[in-house]
Design an enzyme around this catalytic site. Structure first.
Site, short mmCIF file in Angstrom:
data_model
loop_
_atom_site.label_atom_id
_atom_site.label_comp_id
_atom_site.label_asym_id
_atom_site.label_seq_id
_atom_site.Cartn_x
_atom_site.Cartn_y
_atom_site.Cartn_z
N GLY A 5 0.87 -1.17 0.00
CA GLY A 5 0.00 0.00 0.00
C GLY A 5 0.90 1.21 0.00
O GLY A 5 1.83 1.29 -0.80
N GLU A 6 0.69 2.10 0.93
CA GLU A 6 1.53 3.29 1.03
C GLU A 6 2.07 3.34 2.46
O GLU A 6 1.29 3.53 3.41
CB GLU A 6 0.68 4.52 0.68
N SER A 7 3.38 3.16 2.60
CA SER A 7 3.94 3.03 3.95
C SER A 7 3.73 4.29 4.79
O SER A 7 3.51 4.20 6.00
CB SER A 7 5.43 2.69 3.87
N CYS A 13 6.12 -5.32 0.36
CA CYS A 13 6.24 -3.99 -0.24
C CYS A 13 6.18 -2.88 0.81
O CYS A 13 7.13 -2.71 1.55
CB CYS A 13 5.19 -3.85 -1.34
N GLU A 66 0.91 -11.97 -3.41
CA GLU A 66 -0.56 -12.09 -3.30
C GLU A 66 -1.27 -11.62 -4.57
O GLU A 66 -2.46 -11.85 -4.73
CB GLU A 66 -1.07 -11.31 -2.07
N HIS A 68 4.90 -8.51 -4.73
CA HIS A 68 3.56 -8.83 -4.23
C HIS A 68 3.16 -10.26 -4.63
O HIS A 68 2.46 -10.43 -5.63
CB HIS A 68 2.53 -7.89 -4.86
N ILE A 110 5.34 -3.22 -7.69
CA ILE A 110 4.55 -2.01 -7.91
C ILE A 110 5.14 -0.88 -7.08
O ILE A 110 5.09 -0.92 -5.85
CB ILE A 110 3.07 -2.23 -7.50
N1 GLN Z 1 5.76 2.95 -2.78
C1 GLN Z 1 5.04 2.44 -1.66
C2 GLN Z 1 5.60 2.98 -0.33
O1 GLN Z 1 6.57 3.62 -0.33
C3 GLN Z 1 5.05 0.93 -1.64
C4 GLN Z 1 4.30 0.41 -2.82
C5 GLN Z 1 3.54 -0.86 -2.58
O2 GLN Z 1 3.34 -1.27 -1.44
N2 GLN Z 1 3.08 -1.45 -3.65
O3 GLN Z 1 5.04 2.72 0.69
#
Ligand code: GLN
Length: 188
Positions: free
Chosen positions: A47-49, A79, A171, A169, A133
């Site tokens: 997701g987005e950390s 990720c 999943e 990923h 991704i």
């Molecule tokens: N770019 C995202 C981050 O910095 C990570 C991307 C992802 O989890 N697919 O959190």
């Protein structure tokens, strides 16, 4: 096997589908009281950390999650999950959970190469499909962490005792082997 999936943001539904397909009982972790449920393992999804880190802090869950991992809870971060577990994020002052002795580099492949599919060997499993991704990679692993996969010379999967991380990923593919590895070898 009961697996809690951190479901604050990101690709948690895909982990749920894959793990239940493998026979695990899954439940979503959305608030502090979910952390008191018994679990054999936990997944921190992609997701987005920055967003997930902020939500963990805002919901007052960061310290508890950190303590559970430190006490040995088997944890699989993909990720953004890898970034949250890293003890250091290159070029950034923030540390989120910081339980794993790895240095992560965010958005590490540049804009053009941010998302791609490939197939590479994973230690003890063989070749597996890998979907990246806007992925991080692991710049370096400390002595306690073991490298499990590399892609073009960069570390993209590692394990440190109860913690397993992948920059890609699994999943989002149909290959269940990394999730099986988590259930069979890390959760045990
Ligand atoms: N770019 C995202 C981050 O910095 C990570 C991307 C992802 O989890 N697919 O959190």
């Amino acid at each position: 096997m009961r697996i809690g999936i951190l479901a604050l943001q990101g690709a948690f539904a895909e982990h749920e589908a894959m793990l239940s397909g493998l026979g695990a009982t899954v439940f979503e972790i959305r608030q502090p009281k979910d952390l008191t449920k018994s679990m054999d393992g936990m997944v921190i999804p992609g997701g987005e950390s920055t967003v997930m880190g902020k939500l963990l802090r805002d919901l007052d869950m960061l310290a508890d999650v950190q303590a559970m991992i430190r006490r040995g809870l088997p944890t699989f971060g993909t990720c953004a999950g890898l970034i949250l577990l890293a003890k250091r994020i290159e070029g950034d002052d923030i540390v989120h959970l910081g339980t794993m002795d790895i240095v992560a580099k965010r958005n590490a492949y540049g804009r053009q190469l941010g998302s791609f599919d490939t197939e590479k060997p994973f230690n003890g499993i063989g070749n597996i499909p890998m979907t990246f991704i806007r992925a991080p990679y692991i710049v370096s692993c400390g002595d306690k962490a073991e490298v499990l996969a590399t892609c073009d010379g960069r570390i993209v999967a590692a394990r440190q005792d109860n913690q397993l991380v992948t920059a890609f990923h699994p999943e989002l593919t149909t290959d269940t082997s990394v999730h099986r590895f988590f259930l069979e070898k890390v959760c045990k």
